[in-house]
Structure formats: structure tokens, C-alpha cells
Design a protein around this motif. Structure first.
Motif, PDB file in Angstrom:
ATOM      1  N   ARG A   1     -29.444  31.255  -7.631  1.00  0.00           N
ATOM      2  CA  ARG A   1     -30.404  31.593  -8.679  1.00  0.00           C
ATOM      3  C   ARG A   1     -31.342  32.676  -8.158  1.00  0.00           C
ATOM      4  O   ARG A   1     -31.098  33.852  -8.368  1.00  0.00           O
ATOM      5  CB  ARG A   1     -31.151  30.337  -9.124  1.00  0.00           C
ATOM      6  CG  ARG A   1     -31.993  30.547 -10.354  1.00  0.00           C
ATOM      7  CD  ARG A   1     -32.626  29.273 -10.843  1.00  0.00           C
ATOM      8  NE  ARG A   1     -33.353  28.582  -9.778  1.00  0.00           N
ATOM      9  CZ  ARG A   1     -34.081  27.489  -9.962  1.00  0.00           C
ATOM     10  NH1 ARG A   1     -34.164  26.962 -11.164  1.00  0.00           N
ATOM     11  NH2 ARG A   1     -34.719  26.924  -8.961  1.00  0.00           N
ATOM     12  N   ASN A   2     -32.389  32.315  -7.416  1.00  0.00           N
ATOM     13  CA  ASN A   2     -33.337  33.322  -6.899  1.00  0.00           C
ATOM     14  C   ASN A   2     -32.998  33.727  -5.472  1.00  0.00           C
ATOM     15  O   ASN A   2     -33.014  34.890  -5.111  1.00  0.00           O
ATOM     16  CB  ASN A   2     -34.768  32.778  -6.951  1.00  0.00           C
ATOM     17  CG  ASN A   2     -35.140  32.349  -8.352  1.00  0.00           C
ATOM     18  OD1 ASN A   2     -34.862  33.068  -9.310  1.00  0.00           O
ATOM     19  ND2 ASN A   2     -35.728  31.164  -8.487  1.00  0.00           N
ATOM     20  N   THR A   3     -32.716  32.705  -4.629  1.00  0.00           N
ATOM     21  CA  THR A   3     -32.383  32.986  -3.224  1.00  0.00           C
ATOM     22  C   THR A   3     -31.027  33.674  -3.175  1.00  0.00           C
ATOM     23  O   THR A   3     -30.042  33.126  -3.671  1.00  0.00           O
ATOM     24  CB  THR A   3     -32.285  31.657  -2.431  1.00  0.00           C
ATOM     25  OG1 THR A   3     -33.410  30.855  -2.757  1.00  0.00           O
ATOM     26  CG2 THR A   3     -32.189  31.881  -0.948  1.00  0.00           C
TER      27      THR A   3
ATOM     28  N   THR B   1     -28.064  23.104   2.360  1.00  0.00           N
ATOM     29  CA  THR B   1     -26.775  22.404   2.508  1.00  0.00           C
ATOM     30  C   THR B   1     -25.658  23.142   1.778  1.00  0.00           C
ATOM     31  O   THR B   1     -24.530  23.211   2.271  1.00  0.00           O
ATOM     32  CB  THR B   1     -26.879  20.966   1.946  1.00  0.00           C
ATOM     33  OG1 THR B   1     -28.104  20.377   2.385  1.00  0.00           O
ATOM     34  CG2 THR B   1     -25.727  20.117   2.424  1.00  0.00           C
TER      35      THR B   1
ATOM     36  N   ASN C   1     -36.558  20.068  -5.315  1.00  0.00           N
ATOM     37  CA  ASN C   1     -36.908  19.313  -4.107  1.00  0.00           C
ATOM     38  C   ASN C   1     -38.400  19.294  -3.774  1.00  0.00           C
ATOM     39  O   ASN C   1     -38.773  18.800  -2.719  1.00  0.00           O
ATOM     40  CB  ASN C   1     -36.151  19.897  -2.899  1.00  0.00           C
ATOM     41  CG  ASN C   1     -34.718  19.413  -2.867  1.00  0.00           C
ATOM     42  OD1 ASN C   1     -34.411  18.334  -3.370  1.00  0.00           O
ATOM     43  ND2 ASN C   1     -33.831  20.207  -2.280  1.00  0.00           N
TER      44      ASN C   1
HETATM   45  N1  LIG Z   1     -33.748  18.691   2.047  1.00  0.00           N
HETATM   46  C1  LIG Z   1     -33.946  17.388   2.190  1.00  0.00           C
HETATM   47  O1  LIG Z   1     -34.650  16.939   3.101  1.00  0.00           O
HETATM   48  C2  LIG Z   1     -33.295  16.414   1.222  1.00  0.00           C
HETATM   49  C3  LIG Z   1     -33.633  15.049   1.295  1.00  0.00           C
HETATM   50  C4  LIG Z   1     -33.024  14.152   0.404  1.00  0.00           C
HETATM   51  C5  LIG Z   1     -32.105  14.618  -0.537  1.00  0.00           C
HETATM   52  N2  LIG Z   1     -31.803  15.940  -0.574  1.00  0.00           N
HETATM   53  C6  LIG Z   1     -30.824  16.411  -1.585  1.00  0.00           C
HETATM   54  O2  LIG Z   1     -29.769  17.107  -0.938  1.00  0.00           O
HETATM   55  C7  LIG Z   1     -29.281  18.146  -1.816  1.00  0.00           C
HETATM   56  C8  LIG Z   1     -29.293  19.480  -1.067  1.00  0.00           C
HETATM   57  O3  LIG Z   1     -30.635  19.743  -0.684  1.00  0.00           O
HETATM   58  P1  LIG Z   1     -31.068  21.064   0.119  1.00  0.00           P
HETATM   59  O4  LIG Z   1     -32.354  20.768   0.805  1.00  0.00           O
HETATM   60  O5  LIG Z   1     -29.914  21.593   0.882  1.00  0.00           O
HETATM   61  O6  LIG Z   1     -31.385  22.039  -1.112  1.00  0.00           O
HETATM   62  P2  LIG Z   1     -32.186  23.423  -1.127  1.00  0.00           P
HETATM   63  O7  LIG Z   1     -32.101  24.132   0.187  1.00  0.00           O
HETATM   64  O8  LIG Z   1     -33.525  23.169  -1.730  1.00  0.00           O
HETATM   65  O9  LIG Z   1     -31.295  24.248  -2.146  1.00  0.00           O
HETATM   66  C9  LIG Z   1     -31.224  23.929  -3.485  1.00  0.00           C
HETATM   67  C10 LIG Z   1     -30.650  25.150  -4.182  1.00  0.00           C
HETATM   68  O10 LIG Z   1     -30.511  24.822  -5.575  1.00  0.00           O
HETATM   69  C11 LIG Z   1     -30.843  25.979  -6.315  1.00  0.00           C
HETATM   70  N3  LIG Z   1     -31.283  25.547  -7.646  1.00  0.00           N
HETATM   71  C12 LIG Z   1     -32.264  24.665  -7.947  1.00  0.00           C
HETATM   72  N4  LIG Z   1     -32.359  24.525  -9.284  1.00  0.00           N
HETATM   73  C13 LIG Z   1     -31.422  25.354  -9.814  1.00  0.00           C
HETATM   74  C14 LIG Z   1     -31.024  25.643 -11.143  1.00  0.00           C
HETATM   75  N5  LIG Z   1     -31.599  25.066 -12.190  1.00  0.00           N
HETATM   76  N6  LIG Z   1     -30.017  26.533 -11.336  1.00  0.00           N
HETATM   77  C15 LIG Z   1     -29.424  27.123 -10.280  1.00  0.00           C
HETATM   78  N7  LIG Z   1     -29.739  26.881  -8.992  1.00  0.00           N
HETATM   79  C16 LIG Z   1     -30.736  26.004  -8.785  1.00  0.00           C
HETATM   80  C17 LIG Z   1     -31.973  26.654  -5.542  1.00  0.00           C
HETATM   81  O11 LIG Z   1     -31.955  28.012  -5.851  1.00  0.00           O
HETATM   82  P3  LIG Z   1     -33.267  28.937  -5.728  1.00  0.00           P
HETATM   83  O12 LIG Z   1     -33.845  28.679  -4.365  1.00  0.00           O
HETATM   84  O13 LIG Z   1     -32.737  30.299  -5.859  1.00  0.00           O
HETATM   85  O14 LIG Z   1     -34.185  28.538  -6.818  1.00  0.00           O
HETATM   86  C18 LIG Z   1     -31.552  26.382  -4.084  1.00  0.00           C
HETATM   87  O15 LIG Z   1     -30.798  27.445  -3.532  1.00  0.00           O
HETATM   88  C19 LIG Z   1     -30.176  18.094  -3.050  1.00  0.00           C
HETATM   89  O16 LIG Z   1     -29.597  17.293  -4.039  1.00  0.00           O
HETATM   90  C20 LIG Z   1     -31.434  17.415  -2.535  1.00  0.00           C
HETATM   91  O17 LIG Z   1     -32.201  16.769  -3.553  1.00  0.00           O
HETATM   92  C21 LIG Z   1     -32.371  16.854   0.284  1.00  0.00           C
END
Ligand SMILES: NC(=O)c1ccc[n+]([C@@H]2O[C@H](COP(=O)([O-])OP(=O)(O)OC[C@H]3O[C@@H](n4cnc5c(N)ncnc54)[C@H](OP(=O)(O)O)[C@@H]3O)[C@@H](O)[C@H]2O)c1
Length: 298
Positions: A32-34, A12, A74
Motif C-alpha cells: 500500500r504505502n510502504t 513478516t 497493528n
Molecule cells: N508485529 C507484531 O509484533 C505482531 C504481534 C501479534 C500479531 N501480529 C500479526 O502478524 C501479522 C503480520 O504482522 P507484521 O508486524 O509483520 O505486519 P506489518 O509489518 O505491520 O505489515 C503490515 C502490512 O500490511 C499493510 N496493510 C495494512 N492495511 C492494509 C490495507 N488495508 N491494504 C493494503 N495493505 C495494508 C501495511 O502496508 P502500509 O505500511 O503500506 O500501510 C503493511 O505493509 C499481522 O496480522 C499482525 O496483526 C504481529
């Protein structure tokens, strides 16, 4: 407006970065890593955004008008054991710290929570429904949203986020297996509102533009569906073999973290306050079908 996007290289986060740049905002984003997408116009900063020092440093250096926080831990099952500490730090503690530092500086802060805060026994849920989390992940996200709200944040609850993007977990699992001709069992007893990442990104930017916290909104696709129905629609849109999907019950699989059965969310509040609701999964999948084909089949 200068926007700082946390987790800007995630599913997102990357959509927030593209839309905010397209709208002419000055965009700073963390990763961070990605690695960040090469074509992006944002200024990228590599850092761990959970450390209190890096929170203050980022805010002092970037001086944003708003922070859109898309970073999270996540891995739902890992929150039960191997990732418990990191899960708590990232999901429960970090949003409160960010919200507090932002509020001290007059900076708007938006973070994202989950439909898993509910037990799924009494849907559909509104923002006023009482949460009852069933897993460590869900508890961590609930505490994170509560701490952020106490500090004046905008909090969006979302669910099953996907896009025409290989980082989409559930569609990715379905498409990869079916394309390899493998038969997969898909749950008929886990229901959520699948949400297109670009719609969630759009809602986040609108919320930052138009709202003042504290406010909690359900930002999910307007249709609630079982994983099986969602998977079936994905397979149909891509013209793949529907017979490879087998309807199954989650009771047959040992998932470490307990999931709610019917975590369906109401979207009337976001419609009222923003005039926007993310598309239902059938409309969204049709709209992005050629991009899905391009990403997965070319
Ligand atoms: N995906 C779903 O189905 C879902 C469902 C319900 C709620 N949500 C919420 O929606 C939001 C967006 O989700 P998403 O799926 O788009 O996320 P995502 O693709 O998992 O991306 C999260 C990003 O956060 C980075 N990150 C995590 N911890 C970090 C840290 N300590 N410092 C710096 N970067 C950090 C990760 O970097 P690295 O990869 O480099 O580590 C990753 O690029 C989140 O709050 C999630 O909990 C998602």
C-alpha cells in the motif's frame, strides 16, 4: 503453486515473499504505502486490500492457489480511539471477507492473529483456552480470527514479531535508545513469546502446503519472556551497555490500550501438526546476531 501475499512489504509479509520465491513458487504480493523491496522476484500490486471490490478483483486477476494474509492494523493504542474504525475494518471484517471469497473459489487462505486475545491471567494458553481480550485491538483480532475460521481458514496466533529488520518495533526502540546512550525503563510484567518473522513466515508457508482449514495454531517462539529479559538479550547479543536497561513495571506507564501481563502461548499443537516451532528468542537472536549488527550498527 501460485501464492498471493497480502501486506507483502510488511515485516513478516516480506519474509513470506522471499521464502516462497526461494522455494520456486509463483509469488504475487500486495503493498500500500510502504514500497516493496527492490530485489524481490514477486509481481507487486498496489492496492487497499480491505475493499470488497479489490478482494474479488485480486482473486479474479491473480487466480492464486493460496492467499497468505499478513496485512493488519497493528497500532494497538490507536484502536482505542483515532484508529478505531480502520482497526475494525482491517482486523475484524477483512479476514472474514477474504476467507469467504477464497473458500468460494477453493483457494486456501491463511491469516494471523495475536496472543493479546488472552487476558494474561492464567498462562500458558493453548488453542483451546478461552480468549478474554482486554483492548479494542484484541477484540478486533479475535473477531477476525473467528470469522475467518468459520469460512475454513488457517489461523496462526503470533506475538512480538521481530527480525534483523528496522521495521521490528520493540528491538528497534531498545537498540536505538541504547545506542544513543539513553537509559530506558523496560517492563518486567509483560510477558510474551517473541517470534522471529522469518520463522513465522516459514510456519505460514508450511501450513499452506500441508494443512486444510479450518485450523487454529499458536505460531510463536518457543520461549516466553518478559520485555525486560528480551531487551537484555538483544543488548547482550549486540555487545551494548546492559546498564542502560532499567527494570520497570507497566503500572508506571499510561498505555491507552490494556495489555495482558503473561500472554504465554503453548506451542505443542503446531509442533504436532507441522513438526516446526519458531525458535526461542535466545537461540534466534544468536542465529541472526551478525545480521542484527549489520542492520543496526554499520
Ligand atoms: N508485529 C507484531 O509484533 C505482531 C504481534 C501479534 C500479531 N501480529 C500479526 O502478524 C501479522 C503480520 O504482522 P507484521 O508486524 O509483520 O505486519 P506489518 O509489518 O505491520 O505489515 C503490515 C502490512 O500490511 C499493510 N496493510 C495494512 N492495511 C492494509 C490495507 N488495508 N491494504 C493494503 N495493505 C495494508 C501495511 O502496508 P502500509 O505500511 O503500506 O500501510 C503493511 O505493509 C499481522 O496480522 C499482525 O496483526 C504481529
Amino acid at each position: 503453486m501460485r501464492i498471493l501475499v497480502l501486506g507483502g512489504a510488511g515485516l513478516t509479509g516480506s519474509k513470506v515473499v522471499s521464502e516462497a520465491s526461494r522455494k520456486g513458487y509463483e509469488v504475487y504480493a500486495t503493498y500500500r504505502n510502504t514500497p516493496p523491496p527492490p530485489s524481490s522476484k514477486a509481481v507487486w500490486i498496489r492496492t487497499d486490500v480491505d475493499e470488497p471490490e479489490s478482494i474479488r478483483k485480486l482473486l479474479d486477476e491473480v487466480k492464486p492457489d493460496a492467499v497468505i494474509d499478513m496485512h493488519a492494523f497493528n497500532k494497538v493504542d490507536d484502536c482505542e480511539d483515532v484508529g478505531k474504525e480502520q482497526c475494525w475494518k482491517t482486523n475484524a471484517v477483512s479476514p472474514g471477507l477474504w476467507a469467504k471469497e477464497c473458500s468460494r473459489r477453493g483457494v486456501k487462505y491463511l491469516t494471523v492473529s495475536t496472543d493479546f486475545v488472552f487476558d494474561g491471567e492464567n498462562p500458558p494458553y493453548s488453542e483451546d483456552s478461552i480468549p478474554r481480550p482486554l483492548s479494542q485491538y484484541a477484540v478486533s483480532k479475535l473477531v477476525g480470527e473467528q470469522r475467518a475460521l468459520l469460512e475454513g481458514a488457517i489461523v496462526l496466533r503470533t506475538a512480538v514479531v521481530y527480525d534483523a529488520d528496522k521495521r521490528s518495533k520493540f528491538p528497534g526502540w531498545v537498540i536505538r535508545n541504547v545506542m544513543e546512550g539513553k537509559r530506558i525503563g523496560v517492563f518486567v510484567d509483560q510477558w510474551n513469546n517473541p517470534t522471529l518473522a522469518r520463522d513465522l513466515a516459514h510456519a505460514s508457508i508450511l501450513a499452506i502446503e500441508e494443512l486444510k482449514g479450518p485450523i487454529l495454531l499458536h505460531a510463536v517462539g518457543r520461549e516466553c519472556a518478559s520485555r525486560y529479559s528480551f531487551a537484555m538479550e538483544i543488548v547482550r547479543v549486540l555487545g551494548l551497555d546492559e546498564d542502560l536497561l532499567e527494570a520497570t513495571c507497566s503500572c508506571r506507564v499510561n498505555q491507552k490500550a490494556k495489555r495482558p501481563h503473561k500472554a504465554c502461548l503453548k506451542t505443542t499443537k503446531i509442533e504436532d501438526v507441522l513438526g516446526f516451532v519458531p525458535r526461542g528468542y535466545r537461540e534466534a537472536l544468536r542465529d541472526v546476531s551478525s545480521e542484527l549488527k549489520e542492520v543496526w550498527m554499520s
